[in-house]
Design an enzyme around this catalytic site. Structure first.
Site, PDB file in Angstrom:
ATOM      1  N   ILE A 233       0.820  -1.221   0.000  1.00  0.00           N
ATOM      2  CA  ILE A 233       0.000   0.000   0.000  1.00  0.00           C
ATOM      3  C   ILE A 233       0.850   1.266   0.000  1.00  0.00           C
ATOM      4  O   ILE A 233       0.399   2.309  -0.484  1.00  0.00           O
ATOM      5  CB  ILE A 233      -1.019   0.017   1.152  1.00  0.00           C
ATOM      6  CG1 ILE A 233      -0.351   0.137   2.524  1.00  0.00           C
ATOM      7  CG2 ILE A 233      -1.911  -1.215   1.092  1.00  0.00           C
ATOM      8  CD1 ILE A 233      -1.339   0.458   3.649  1.00  0.00           C
ATOM      9  N   HIS A 234       2.087   1.199   0.519  1.00  0.00           N
ATOM     10  CA  HIS A 234       2.902   2.417   0.519  1.00  0.00           C
ATOM     11  C   HIS A 234       3.350   2.803  -0.891  1.00  0.00           C
ATOM     12  O   HIS A 234       3.770   3.936  -1.114  1.00  0.00           O
ATOM     13  CB  HIS A 234       4.119   2.272   1.448  1.00  0.00           C
ATOM     14  CG  HIS A 234       5.077   1.197   1.049  1.00  0.00           C
ATOM     15  ND1 HIS A 234       5.329   0.098   1.852  1.00  0.00           N
ATOM     16  CD2 HIS A 234       5.866   1.027  -0.051  1.00  0.00           C
ATOM     17  CE1 HIS A 234       6.230  -0.666   1.264  1.00  0.00           C
ATOM     18  NE2 HIS A 234       6.563  -0.125   0.101  1.00  0.00           N
ATOM     19  N   GLN A 235       3.274   1.879  -1.830  1.00  0.00           N
ATOM     20  CA  GLN A 235       3.649   2.193  -3.205  1.00  0.00           C
ATOM     21  C   GLN A 235       2.537   2.925  -3.955  1.00  0.00           C
ATOM     22  O   GLN A 235       2.768   3.484  -5.031  1.00  0.00           O
ATOM     23  CB  GLN A 235       3.993   0.907  -3.962  1.00  0.00           C
ATOM     24  CG  GLN A 235       5.115   0.095  -3.325  1.00  0.00           C
ATOM     25  CD  GLN A 235       5.368  -1.206  -4.049  1.00  0.00           C
ATOM     26  OE1 GLN A 235       5.496  -1.230  -5.274  1.00  0.00           O
ATOM     27  NE2 GLN A 235       5.437  -2.305  -3.317  1.00  0.00           N
TER      28      GLN A 235
END
Length: 328
Positions: A233-235
Site C-alpha cells: 500500500i505504501h507504493q
C-alpha cells in the site's frame, strides 16, 4: 559532542554510505570473501583506476568495514554479509539502495515540484534492477515474515492470495506456520520466475500456484479466504489503494480476511520514525505512494466493503499488520 559537531556528523553520514554502495556495486566484498587481496590485484580483476580503488579500500578500512594487514585487505564480520556468496547476504538490499541514490538526490526538486518529473517506476526498469529490488525485499522480509507468521492465528484458513508476492517470502513463512494452507502468488510475469525458484527451494511447489497479473489493474484470483498485501500500500496513492481493496473484497470468499503489512503511522505522522523517513522514500520513488495512518487505512477498507478493521499486530516499523473481514 559540541552541538555544531553533532549536526555536521549526521550530515556527513552520506559519505560513508556512498563508499559502501560503490564497493558493493563493484562486488569488492565477494572478491575478498573468496580471497583477501591487495589493491594491485583487485584493480586488475575489476578493471578500474588503481589510485581511486586504493582510496576507496582505505576509506572502507577507516570506516571499519574492511581490515588491512600488510597491504592485504580482508572482509570483517560486517562486510562478509555484503558478499554475494554469503547465505544471509544483504547485498541485494545494498544494490537497491544504490539504485535509489539518484532519486534521493532529487529530493529538493521533488519538494519544490511535488514529484520527480522523469521518474521511472520500478516495474519498468531493467531486469537486473528489478531482480535487485526483489532480492532486497527478501532480505528485508526473511526474518520479519517468520516473526509475523508466528504472531498471527492462521488456523482455519484454506487458501492464501499473496498479492504482489515478489519472491514468495511471506507465502513461504505463512505455509510453514499453517501446514494445511495453500497459496496463490499473484505478481507480474517478470517477477514470477523468482518466486518459482525460491518456492521450489523450500519444497512448496505442490502447495503454491503462480498467477501472472498486475494488481493495480487486473482482476484478482478468486476462491481464496485470506489475502495478503505485504509492503504494497505504501507504493500506491489513496485512490489506487481504494480500488485495490475493492477488487480484493470482490474476489475474497465471504467471511474472508485481508491482512495488510506495512508502516502504520500514528495520527501526527511522525511515529514510527522509520515510517516518516520511508514516506520520503515514496515521495521520491513513486507517483503517489506514502505511508498511512490506521484511520486512513480503516476508512479506505470500509469504503471498499470490509468490516471489523483492527490492528492484528502492533509493530515498530514496517511490521505492523492491519486486518479486516469481508462480510459473510
Amino acid at each position: 559532542m559540541h552541538p555544531p559537531d553533532a549536526i555536521l556528523e549526521r550530515t556527513r553520514q552520506f559519505m560513508t554510505s556512498r563508499i559502501i554502495l560503490t564497493a558493493a556495486q563493484l562486488d569488492i566484498f565477494t572478491l575478498l570473501e573468496k580471497q583477501p587481496d591487495s589493491a594491485n590485484s583487485l584493480f586488475l580483476q575489476l578493471g578500474v583506476d588503481p589510485r581511486a580503488l586504493t582510496r576507496l579500500l582505505d576509506a572502507l578500512v577507516a570506516a571499519e568495514i574492511l581490515d588491512k594487514k600488510k597491504g592485504i585487505y580482508h572482509n570483517t564480520g560486517q562486510s562478509t554479509l555484503l558478499s554475494a556468496n554469503h547465505p544471509e547476504t544483504v547485498r541485494p538490499m545494498v544494490l537497491h539502495m544504490a539504485e535509489i541514490w539518484d532519486t534521493w538526490s532529487h529530493l529538493t526538486e521533488v519538494v519544490k515540484k511535488g514529484e520527480k518529473p522523469d521518474l521511472v517506476p520500478m516495474t519498468e526498469k531493467d531486469s537486473q534492477t528489478l531482480e535487485d529490488f526483489i532480492g532486497a525485499m527478501h532480505v528485508a522480509g526473511r526474518q520479519m515474515a517468520a516473526d509475523i507468521a508466528a504472531d498471527l492465528d492462521l488456523s482455519g484458513y484454506k487458501k492464501l492470495l499473496d498479492i504482489g508476492g515478489a519472491s514468495g517470502t511471506y507465502t513461504i513463512a505463512f505455509l510453514n506456520k499453517a501446514p494445511g494452507l495453500s497459496a496463490i502468488v499473484f505478481d507480474l510475469p517478470r517477477v514470477l520466475p523468482m518466486a518459482e525458484s525460491r518456492i521450489a527451494e523450500n519444497q512448496m511447489a505442490d502447495r503454491v500456484e503462480l498467477r501472472a497479473g498486475d494488481y493495480n489493474t487486473d482482476e484478482m484470483p478468486a476462491d481464496c479466504d485470506l489475502a495478503l498485501l505485504s509492503a504494497i500500500i505504501h507504493q500506491n496513492s489513496p485512490e489506487q489503494n481504494r480500488s485495490l481493496y475493492t477488487r480484493i473484497c470482490q474476489a475474497l470468499e465471504p467471511g474472508g480476511t485481508i491482512l495488510i503489512r506495512d508502516h502504520i503511522m500514528d495520527e501526527d505522522r511522525t511515529k514510527p520514525p522509520g515510517g516518516a523517513i520511508f514516506a520520503i522514500n515514496m515521495l521520491v520513488n513513486t507517483r503517489g505512494g506514502d505511508t498511512y495512518t490506521f484511520s486512513e487505512v480503516k476508512s479506505d477498507l470500509e469504503q471498499a466493503g470490509f468490516t471489523d478493521v483492527a490492528m492484528a499486530r502492533e509493530g515498530k516499523s514496517m511490521d505492523c499488520v492491519v486486518m479486516a473481514v469481508k462480510p459473510s
